[in-house]
Scaffold this active site. Structure first.
Site, mmCIF file in Angstrom:
data_model
loop_
_atom_site.group_PDB
_atom_site.id
_atom_site.type_symbol
_atom_site.label_atom_id
_atom_site.label_comp_id
_atom_site.label_asym_id
_atom_site.label_seq_id
_atom_site.Cartn_x
_atom_site.Cartn_y
_atom_site.Cartn_z
ATOM 1 N N HIS A 31 -6.700 7.130 0.947
ATOM 2 C CA HIS A 31 -7.126 5.938 0.211
ATOM 3 C C HIS A 31 -7.985 5.852 -0.633
ATOM 4 O O HIS A 31 -7.722 6.729 -1.870
ATOM 5 C CB HIS A 31 -7.592 5.164 1.716
ATOM 6 C CG HIS A 31 -6.400 4.836 2.770
ATOM 7 N ND1 HIS A 31 -6.739 4.268 3.935
ATOM 8 C CD2 HIS A 31 -5.322 5.069 2.742
ATOM 9 C CE1 HIS A 31 -5.666 4.280 4.494
ATOM 10 N NE2 HIS A 31 -4.742 4.746 4.024
ATOM 11 N N HIS A 50 0.765 -1.233 -0.013
ATOM 12 C CA HIS A 50 -0.022 -0.202 -0.124
ATOM 13 C C HIS A 50 0.882 1.221 -0.106
ATOM 14 O O HIS A 50 0.834 2.271 -0.785
ATOM 15 C CB HIS A 50 -0.874 -0.020 1.183
ATOM 16 C CG HIS A 50 -1.943 1.090 1.475
ATOM 17 N ND1 HIS A 50 -1.457 2.251 1.875
ATOM 18 C CD2 HIS A 50 -3.076 1.393 0.801
ATOM 19 C CE1 HIS A 50 -2.502 3.252 1.741
ATOM 20 N NE2 HIS A 50 -3.399 2.707 1.188
ATOM 21 N N HIS A 51 1.734 1.358 0.617
ATOM 22 C CA HIS A 51 2.730 2.433 0.671
ATOM 23 C C HIS A 51 3.930 2.156 1.524
ATOM 24 O O HIS A 51 4.005 1.062 2.481
ATOM 25 C CB HIS A 51 1.992 3.707 1.569
ATOM 26 C CG HIS A 51 2.050 3.784 2.971
ATOM 27 N ND1 HIS A 51 0.537 3.363 3.561
ATOM 28 C CD2 HIS A 51 2.714 3.903 3.998
ATOM 29 C CE1 HIS A 51 0.984 3.418 4.867
ATOM 30 N NE2 HIS A 51 2.233 3.842 5.235
ATOM 31 N N HIS A 108 -1.677 12.161 -0.659
ATOM 32 C CA HIS A 108 -1.996 10.561 0.057
ATOM 33 C C HIS A 108 -3.318 10.496 0.635
ATOM 34 O O HIS A 108 -3.820 11.253 1.574
ATOM 35 C CB HIS A 108 -0.988 10.103 0.952
ATOM 36 C CG HIS A 108 -1.368 8.574 1.375
ATOM 37 N ND1 HIS A 108 -1.154 7.489 0.515
ATOM 38 C CD2 HIS A 108 -1.779 8.189 2.431
ATOM 39 C CE1 HIS A 108 -1.420 6.432 1.457
ATOM 40 N NE2 HIS A 108 -1.986 6.792 2.393
ATOM 41 N N HIS A 137 3.675 -0.894 4.504
ATOM 42 C CA HIS A 137 2.376 -1.356 4.612
ATOM 43 C C HIS A 137 1.924 -2.430 3.551
ATOM 44 O O HIS A 137 1.638 -1.994 2.384
ATOM 45 C CB HIS A 137 1.549 -0.060 4.699
ATOM 46 C CG HIS A 137 0.035 -0.482 5.012
ATOM 47 N ND1 HIS A 137 -1.009 0.292 4.665
ATOM 48 C CD2 HIS A 137 -0.496 -1.683 5.082
ATOM 49 C CE1 HIS A 137 -2.172 -0.015 4.924
ATOM 50 N NE2 HIS A 137 -1.948 -1.317 5.068
ATOM 51 N N MET A 158 -7.564 8.439 4.827
ATOM 52 C CA MET A 158 -6.504 9.623 5.349
ATOM 53 C C MET A 158 -6.450 10.611 4.383
ATOM 54 O O MET A 158 -6.975 10.652 3.218
ATOM 55 C CB MET A 158 -5.115 8.970 5.122
ATOM 56 C CG MET A 158 -4.716 7.705 6.228
ATOM 57 S SD MET A 158 -2.919 7.157 6.100
ATOM 58 C CE MET A 158 -3.121 6.104 7.659
ATOM 59 N N GLN A 198 9.308 1.977 7.079
ATOM 60 C CA GLN A 198 8.098 1.167 7.312
ATOM 61 C C GLN A 198 7.298 0.790 5.982
ATOM 62 O O GLN A 198 7.153 1.488 5.045
ATOM 63 C CB GLN A 198 7.104 2.441 8.036
ATOM 64 C CG GLN A 198 5.743 1.735 8.617
ATOM 65 C CD GLN A 198 4.505 2.726 8.612
ATOM 66 O OE1 GLN A 198 4.315 3.280 7.926
ATOM 67 N NE2 GLN A 198 4.228 2.883 10.237
#
Length: 306
Positions: A182, A35-36, A180, A111, A256, A109
């Protein structure tokens, strides 16, 4: 074990005796599985392990053995989503890490949005290649992240809005932005607001459909942001096809509203301020504070469904 909407973080320790200047980011990832990704600079990472379960910003599942990307000194350096291409910074511009900074670790990170790829024991090498130099550069880069909390009612369109005053006596030169959301995002915009003779003057920093590749795009025009200016962002959301309300949160079923502003300062350190968030709808809207909002931000904005 991999699962849908799993956030994993992994750290890299930086030599504290040397300074490094990052001049480019080259992603190695596919939106089919991811996703990111967000690359953080940390004074101390969230955990000492080689990998751990981490949440979107500070939103964690406390029933699991999880931790934030950073335990101390969190700084966002780069973000990627939706098959965005590599990013090369302008000439003489770089993110400084290592010696004489608050960045002793890099933490990536990732996702993961689904796990089918890993069920047969396959591994993953997604990440970001960093292009850097050890030669000092005069313009230091940083990211200011704008966003909101809040929720979106079912069957509605909503504008999620945020703004902050720049209180530090530094001159920011915006050069790139990234949006950004969703699935409900239709348009995300960022602005500089300057008060002249008691009147608001809004200057567009950048605007995108967030469902296009979520890369860093050049700002609309050359500008500076300085002390007493405001920065602001809005996300137009279309929930007209939803039969239940949507909250801001980390999963694909949540939403988001983020606008990443990348800028540089010359012969100075970047701003201490790194975030600009409001409580979002229904608790906060620009109209509670401003009187000269651009017309395009005051109208409903619906996605064109097939």
């Amino acid at each position: 074990m991999f699962q849908s909407n799993l956030y994993l973080c992994t750290p890299v320790k930086i030599n504290p005796e040397k300074s490094y200047y990052i001049v480019g980011f080259e992603p190695n990832a596919s939106m089919k599985y991811i996703h990111h990704m967000i690359l953080y600079g940390c004074l101390v990472p969230g955990r000492a392990e080689s990998a751990w379960n981490c949440g979107e910003m500070a939103q964690l599942d406390y029933n699991k053995d999880s931790a934030n990307p950073c335990h101390l000194g969190s700084t966002i350096l780069y973000a990627w989503a939706r098959d965005a291409p590599k990013l090369e910074l302008p000439e003489d511009v770089a993110f400084k890490i290592g010696r004489n900074t608050k960045i002793n670790y890099l933490v990536l990170q990732v996702h993961y949005n689904q796990a089918e790829h890993f069920k047969n024991g396959m591994t993953d090498n997604s990440g970001v290649y960093l292009h850097y130099t050890e030669t000092p550069l005069p313009k230091l880069a940083a990211v200011l992240l704008m966003g909101t909390s809040g929720f979106i009612p079912a069957g509605s369109t909503e504008s999620m809005e945020t703004n902050c005053v720049i209180n530090e006596d530094k001159v920011m030169h915006p050069f790139a932005f990234r949006t950004h959301t969703h699935n409900l995002g239709v348009r995300v915009s960022g602005y500089r607001i300057r008060i002249i003779n008691d009147k608001e003057h809004w200057t567009l920093i950048g605007q995108r459909d967030p469902l296009t590749p979520q890369m860093f795009y050049p700002v609309e025009k050359n500008m500076i942001i300085q002390k007493d200016d405001m920065v602001a962002a809005s996300c137009k959301m279309d929930a007209t096809k939803k039969d239940h309300y949507t909250v801001v949160g980390p999963t694909g079923e949540d939403e988001m509203c983020n606008f990443y502003l990348m800028y540089w300062v010359e012969d100075s350190s970047p701003l201490e301020q790194q975030y600009c968030f409001t409580s979002g709808p229904p608790y906060y809207h620009w109209r509670q504070q401003f009187h000269n909002i651009p017309f395009s931000e005051t109208i409903e904005y619906r996605r064109k469904y097939d």
